[in-house]
Design a protein around this motif. Structure first.
Motif, mmCIF file in Angstrom:
data_model
loop_
_atom_site.group_PDB
_atom_site.id
_atom_site.type_symbol
_atom_site.label_atom_id
_atom_site.label_comp_id
_atom_site.label_asym_id
_atom_site.label_seq_id
_atom_site.Cartn_x
_atom_site.Cartn_y
_atom_site.Cartn_z
ATOM 1 N N TYR A 182 4.494 3.647 -7.594
ATOM 2 C CA TYR A 182 5.282 1.988 -7.827
ATOM 3 C C TYR A 182 4.301 1.364 -7.899
ATOM 4 C CZ TYR A 182 9.086 3.783 -5.871
ATOM 5 O OH TYR A 182 10.294 3.988 -5.302
ATOM 6 N N LYS A 183 4.262 0.386 -8.842
ATOM 7 C CA LYS A 183 3.074 -0.235 -9.696
ATOM 8 C C LYS A 183 4.080 -2.120 -9.735
ATOM 9 C CE LYS A 183 1.163 3.180 -12.701
ATOM 10 N NZ LYS A 183 1.000 4.076 -14.027
ATOM 11 N N ASP A 184 3.078 -2.243 -9.655
ATOM 12 C CA ASP A 184 2.744 -4.344 -10.142
ATOM 13 C C ASP A 184 4.226 -4.424 -8.948
ATOM 14 O OD1 ASP A 184 1.854 -4.556 -12.591
ATOM 15 O OD2 ASP A 184 3.179 -3.741 -13.779
ATOM 16 N N VAL A 185 3.124 -4.215 -7.348
ATOM 17 C CA VAL A 185 4.966 -4.893 -6.319
ATOM 18 C C VAL A 185 4.072 -5.950 -6.029
ATOM 19 C CG1 VAL A 185 4.878 -3.538 -4.384
ATOM 20 C CG2 VAL A 185 4.008 -2.044 -5.610
ATOM 21 N N LYS A 186 5.563 -6.495 -5.871
ATOM 22 C CA LYS A 186 5.766 -8.323 -5.648
ATOM 23 C C LYS A 186 6.688 -7.712 -4.297
ATOM 24 C CE LYS A 186 4.581 -9.221 -9.945
ATOM 25 N NZ LYS A 186 5.858 -9.475 -11.603
ATOM 26 N N THR A 225 12.316 -8.172 0.372
ATOM 27 C CA THR A 225 13.186 -7.592 -1.031
ATOM 28 C C THR A 225 11.928 -7.155 -1.531
ATOM 29 O OG1 THR A 225 14.637 -8.542 -0.364
ATOM 30 C CG2 THR A 225 14.228 -8.090 -2.356
ATOM 31 N N VAL A 226 11.646 -5.918 -2.175
ATOM 32 C CA VAL A 226 10.792 -5.555 -3.390
ATOM 33 C C VAL A 226 10.740 -6.057 -4.592
ATOM 34 C CG1 VAL A 226 8.393 -4.161 -3.693
ATOM 35 C CG2 VAL A 226 9.412 -4.291 -1.612
ATOM 36 N N LYS A 285 0.967 -1.050 -0.224
ATOM 37 C CA LYS A 285 0.310 -0.028 0.089
ATOM 38 C C LYS A 285 0.447 1.036 -0.127
ATOM 39 C CE LYS A 285 -4.031 -1.931 2.005
ATOM 40 N NZ LYS A 285 -5.197 -2.124 3.215
ATOM 41 N N ALA A 286 1.822 1.112 1.039
ATOM 42 C CA ALA A 286 2.597 2.419 1.041
ATOM 43 C C ALA A 286 3.492 2.617 -0.357
ATOM 44 C CB ALA A 286 4.017 2.426 1.630
#
Length: 94
Positions: A38-42, A65-66, A31-32
């Motif tokens: 940022y997009k497509d956060v994994k 780790t993202v 969410k942050a």
């Protein structure tokens, strides 16, 4: 004679771990990052042990780790350090 039991000798460890997991959820990191563009956060992996020696600050309690698409449109792998209640998250690149 003293009897030893891991459940009764160190109950604060179990309670502390429970509180840590509630406050530092991966969903909060996602969410942050989305709020910052940022997009497509994994979330690739996370760490709650020895966080300061893994590149985060001494006030941090978790490292995530993202992999995400940056606001500039590039896909990048980086990590997010997160602290307790009064410390926000910090995005760190290698």
């Amino acid at each position: 004679m003293r009897h030893s039991s891991s459940k009764t000798d160190f109950p604060y460890v179990e309670c502390g771990t429970f509180v840590l997991l509630i406050l530092l959820k991966p969903e909060g990191v996602q969410k942050a990052l989305v709020a910052q563009g940022y997009k497509d956060v994994k979330i690739i992996k996370h760490a709650w042990v020895a966080v300061p020696i893994r590149g985060c600050g001494t006030g941090d309690a978790a490292r995530f780790t993202v992999e995400a698409k940056t606001p500039a449109g590039n896909t990048s792998t980086f990590f997010v350090c997160s602290g307790w209640l009064f410390k926000s998250m910090t995005i760190r690149f290698d």
